[in-house]
Design a protein around this motif. Structure first.
Motif, PDB file in Angstrom:
ATOM      1  N   THR A 227       4.537   0.338   1.235  1.00 23.76           N
ATOM      2  CA  THR A 227       3.689   0.163   0.060  1.00 23.76           C
ATOM      3  C   THR A 227       3.143  -1.250   0.002  1.00 23.76           C
ATOM      4  O   THR A 227       3.788  -2.197   0.461  1.00 23.76           O
ATOM      5  CB  THR A 227       4.482   0.465  -1.235  1.00 23.76           C
ATOM      6  OG1 THR A 227       3.612   0.300  -2.367  1.00 23.76           O
ATOM      7  CG2 THR A 227       5.655  -0.483  -1.413  1.00 23.76           C
ATOM      8  N   ASP A 228       1.951  -1.374  -0.573  1.00 28.04           N
ATOM      9  CA  ASP A 228       1.403  -2.698  -0.869  1.00 28.04           C
ATOM     10  C   ASP A 228       1.403  -2.945  -2.368  1.00 28.04           C
ATOM     11  O   ASP A 228       0.783  -3.896  -2.851  1.00 28.04           O
ATOM     12  CB  ASP A 228      -0.008  -2.852  -0.289  1.00 28.04           C
ATOM     13  CG  ASP A 228      -1.020  -1.870  -0.875  1.00 28.04           C
ATOM     14  OD1 ASP A 228      -0.646  -1.069  -1.769  1.00 28.04           O
ATOM     15  OD2 ASP A 228      -2.195  -1.902  -0.450  1.00 28.04           O
ATOM     16  N   GLY A 229       2.098  -2.101  -3.113  1.00 34.41           N
ATOM     17  CA  GLY A 229       2.171  -2.232  -4.559  1.00 34.41           C
ATOM     18  C   GLY A 229       1.150  -1.380  -5.289  1.00 34.41           C
ATOM     19  O   GLY A 229       1.364  -0.985  -6.432  1.00 34.41           O
ATOM     20  N   THR A 230       0.044  -1.092  -4.632  1.00 38.00           N
ATOM     21  CA  THR A 230      -0.993  -0.218  -5.192  1.00 38.00           C
ATOM     22  C   THR A 230      -0.904   1.176  -4.605  1.00 38.00           C
ATOM     23  O   THR A 230      -0.968   2.176  -5.331  1.00 38.00           O
ATOM     24  CB  THR A 230      -2.393  -0.801  -4.917  1.00 38.00           C
ATOM     25  OG1 THR A 230      -2.480  -2.091  -5.516  1.00 38.00           O
ATOM     26  CG2 THR A 230      -3.483   0.096  -5.487  1.00 38.00           C
ATOM     27  N   TYR A 231      -0.744   1.231  -3.292  1.00 36.61           N
ATOM     28  CA  TYR A 231      -0.630   2.504  -2.586  1.00 36.61           C
ATOM     29  C   TYR A 231       0.752   2.619  -1.938  1.00 36.61           C
ATOM     30  O   TYR A 231       1.242   1.653  -1.344  1.00 36.61           O
ATOM     31  CB  TYR A 231      -1.692   2.623  -1.481  1.00 36.61           C
ATOM     32  CG  TYR A 231      -3.112   2.530  -1.982  1.00 36.61           C
ATOM     33  CD1 TYR A 231      -3.760   3.626  -2.531  1.00 36.61           C
ATOM     34  CD2 TYR A 231      -3.820   1.317  -1.894  1.00 36.61           C
ATOM     35  CE1 TYR A 231      -5.075   3.533  -2.990  1.00 36.61           C
ATOM     36  CE2 TYR A 231      -5.120   1.215  -2.345  1.00 36.61           C
ATOM     37  CZ  TYR A 231      -5.746   2.326  -2.892  1.00 36.61           C
ATOM     38  OH  TYR A 231      -7.045   2.223  -3.338  1.00 36.61           O
ATOM     39  N   ALA A 270      -0.486  -7.445   6.197  1.00 34.04           N
ATOM     40  CA  ALA A 270      -0.914  -8.483   5.257  1.00 34.04           C
ATOM     41  C   ALA A 270      -2.224  -8.123   4.573  1.00 34.04           C
ATOM     42  O   ALA A 270      -2.692  -8.870   3.706  1.00 34.04           O
ATOM     43  CB  ALA A 270      -1.061  -9.812   6.000  1.00 34.04           C
ATOM     44  N   TYR A 271      -2.815  -6.974   4.921  1.00 33.37           N
ATOM     45  CA  TYR A 271      -4.149  -6.620   4.457  1.00 33.37           C
ATOM     46  C   TYR A 271      -4.086  -5.447   3.492  1.00 33.37           C
ATOM     47  O   TYR A 271      -3.542  -4.389   3.811  1.00 33.37           O
ATOM     48  CB  TYR A 271      -5.042  -6.334   5.665  1.00 33.37           C
ATOM     49  CG  TYR A 271      -5.011  -7.470   6.658  1.00 33.37           C
ATOM     50  CD1 TYR A 271      -5.675  -8.664   6.393  1.00 33.37           C
ATOM     51  CD2 TYR A 271      -4.252  -7.378   7.831  1.00 33.37           C
ATOM     52  CE1 TYR A 271      -5.611  -9.736   7.280  1.00 33.37           C
ATOM     53  CE2 TYR A 271      -4.179  -8.446   8.722  1.00 33.37           C
ATOM     54  CZ  TYR A 271      -4.863  -9.624   8.434  1.00 33.37           C
ATOM     55  OH  TYR A 271      -4.784 -10.687   9.306  1.00 33.37           O
ATOM     56  N   ALA A 272      -4.636  -5.640   2.301  1.00 34.17           N
ATOM     57  CA  ALA A 272      -4.544  -4.646   1.227  1.00 34.17           C
ATOM     58  C   ALA A 272      -5.110  -3.306   1.664  1.00 34.17           C
ATOM     59  O   ALA A 272      -6.205  -3.233   2.243  1.00 34.17           O
ATOM     60  CB  ALA A 272      -5.291  -5.144  -0.006  1.00 34.17           C
ATOM     61  N   TYR A 310       6.542 -11.185  11.071  1.00 38.25           N
ATOM     62  CA  TYR A 310       7.109 -11.627   9.793  1.00 38.25           C
ATOM     63  C   TYR A 310       6.023 -11.914   8.758  1.00 38.25           C
ATOM     64  O   TYR A 310       6.199 -11.650   7.571  1.00 38.25           O
ATOM     65  CB  TYR A 310       7.974 -12.867  10.033  1.00 38.25           C
ATOM     66  CG  TYR A 310       8.895 -13.215   8.892  1.00 38.25           C
ATOM     67  CD1 TYR A 310       9.676 -12.252   8.269  1.00 38.25           C
ATOM     68  CD2 TYR A 310       8.990 -14.530   8.445  1.00 38.25           C
ATOM     69  CE1 TYR A 310      10.526 -12.584   7.225  1.00 38.25           C
ATOM     70  CE2 TYR A 310       9.851 -14.876   7.405  1.00 38.25           C
ATOM     71  CZ  TYR A 310      10.606 -13.895   6.795  1.00 38.25           C
ATOM     72  OH  TYR A 310      11.448 -14.220   5.752  1.00 38.25           O
ATOM     73  N   ASN A 311       4.863 -12.445   9.203  1.00 40.53           N
ATOM     74  CA  ASN A 311       3.760 -12.693   8.273  1.00 40.53           C
ATOM     75  C   ASN A 311       2.839 -11.482   8.141  1.00 40.53           C
ATOM     76  O   ASN A 311       1.814 -11.546   7.451  1.00 40.53           O
ATOM     77  CB  ASN A 311       2.960 -13.940   8.675  1.00 40.53           C
ATOM     78  CG  ASN A 311       2.265 -13.788  10.019  1.00 40.53           C
ATOM     79  OD1 ASN A 311       2.220 -12.717  10.620  1.00 40.53           O
ATOM     80  ND2 ASN A 311       1.699 -14.889  10.511  1.00 40.53           N
TER      81      ASN A 311
END
Length: 404
Positions: A227-231, A270-272, A310-311
């Motif tokens: 998850t990215d928090g939105t999806y 790292a990409y929404a 890690y990033n």
């Protein structure tokens, strides 16, 4: 005369103060961020052992390890959202431990908070398996009874702290969960429409276990999520299942020619709105949930390990042949490809494990008791002695070299 003397004293004190401040700045915020030949000062690698309870805490900068004793051998290792702590999962022994790197990130520098050590926070549950950490929380899904265990990172050193249980009235199954930025959770559920332990659908619950949105889609099996928090994205036999906190659900079709193959592993980037889907049957692909697209990164059926850095900006792929492939997750272009270790048989019971930072790849050597540190620029290898049979690894700490 007295006034002249006082002026001299004042100028001397001012000069000393300026030098002192200058020295403090140099010392407190020393940064070697351009020194790609060396790992960041505050990165650590934690390694568990297959046969003993020994943990190896590796300092990549000086290629040394210190050793600690966990409660049990063969533990899975994960890193919390802050990067400071690790979760140690003893699935077969129904226990979760926590471990502190001792490094706390402060935006432009890292503070050292004592020494590396176990946290006071522990969790006891039935077969804790799936681990996530978002919004300052540490979560496990417990396969043994279908519950969630939750704790706060801020309680890691609270004496007697325990994970609490969220019971969403689920059947026991091999499940998973994902956190949304509004504090709710997507959680798998099993309705026994397929045989086996895999769940078939996902619902949304709050932090008490109350159902907020029932599942809208029923799959032929779910495994793997991120998850990215939105999806929240789940691998499924029916298609890539995308779930939002408002209850919306949709499928993104697998690439043409997939047949019965599906992504059993989903990784965050790292990409929404963009995730990596991996299946040993096909390879690794970039999933764009906004544009409903699935783009090949590497199509290969001989992948042994597939990990995001890690990033979360690179993808590392280690083949059974011993070849490592590094990809930029923004451009999807190959950064590096080289044979780095000896070939590993596909039927090997204990395979090398891979993790990577911005500058280095870390690969366990289960037969020699070592962690291999591979410079991603030069491909030079440093061998670091660990416990005798390294099992799982996680990177924690911070990709930063500025400290107090």
């Amino acid at each position: 005369m007295k006034n002249k003397f006082n002026k001299l004293l004042f100028l001397f004190a001012l000069s000393a103060f300026a030098v002192s401040c200058s020295n403090d700045d140099d010392h407190d915020h020393e940064d070697h961020s351009d020194d790609t030949a060396q790992e960041y000062k505050y990165v650590r690698v934690l390694v568990s052992d297959e046969k003993t309870a020994e943990l190896s805490l590796v300092n990549p900068v000086d290629a040394t390890a210190s050793f600690f004793d966990a409660k049990f051998p063969k533990s899975a290792l994960y890193t919390t959202e802050s990067g400071r702590f690790a979760g140690i999962i003893h699935r077969a022994d129904n226990l979760v431990e926590t471990f502190d790197s001792g490094f706390e990130f402060h935006g432009d520098h890292v503070d050292t908070k004592g020494t590396a050590k176990f946290g006071a926070l522990t969790g006891e549950s039935l077969s804790p398996t799936h681990f996530k950490s978002k919004l300052g929380e540490i979560l496990t899904f417990n396969d043994g009874d279908g519950t969630l265990s939750v704790a706060k990172e801020s309680d890691v050193h609270t004496p007697g702290a325990k994970f609490t249980t969220i019971n969403a009235e689920l059947k026991a199954h091999h499940g998973a969960m994902a956190s949304f930025t509004n504090g709710t959770y997507a959680i798998t559920e099993k309705d026994n429409s397929i045989a086996g332990t895999l769940p078939e659908k996902v619902k949304i619950i709050d932090n008490t276990g109350k159902t907020l949105f029932d599942a809208k889609l029923v799959t032929t099996g779910i495994h793997g999520n991120a998850t990215d928090g939105t999806y929240a994205v789940f691998g499924s036999g029916s298609g890539i299942l995308v779930v939002e906190s408002n209850g919306n659900q949709k499928y993104i079709a697998h690439p043409e020619g997939f047949g019965t193959a599906w992504f059993g592993t989903i990784l965050e980037t790292a990409y929404a709105g963009k995730f990596v889907g991996y299946t040993a049957a096909k390879g690794a692909y970039l999933i764009d949930v906004v544009n409903n697209s699935v783009t090949p990164i590497i199509e290969n059926t001989k992948i042994m390990q597939c990990k995001v850095s890690y990033n979360q900006k690179k993808l590392g792929v280690l083949l059974h042949s011993g070849e490592i492939n590094i990809f930029d997750l923004n451009s999807l272009k190959s950064d590096k490809k080289a044979n780095i270790i000896a070939a590993t048989a596909e039927n090997s019971t204990q395979k090398p494990q891979l993790e990577l930072t911005e500058r280095f790849a870390y690969i366990t050597s289960p037969t020699t008791g070592e962690l291999l540190q591979v410079n991603l620029s030069t491909l030079a290898i440093t061998k670091i002695k660990t416990s005798a049979t390294p099992y799982r690894i996680t990177i924690f700490g911070h990709e930063n070299s500025a400290g107090h």
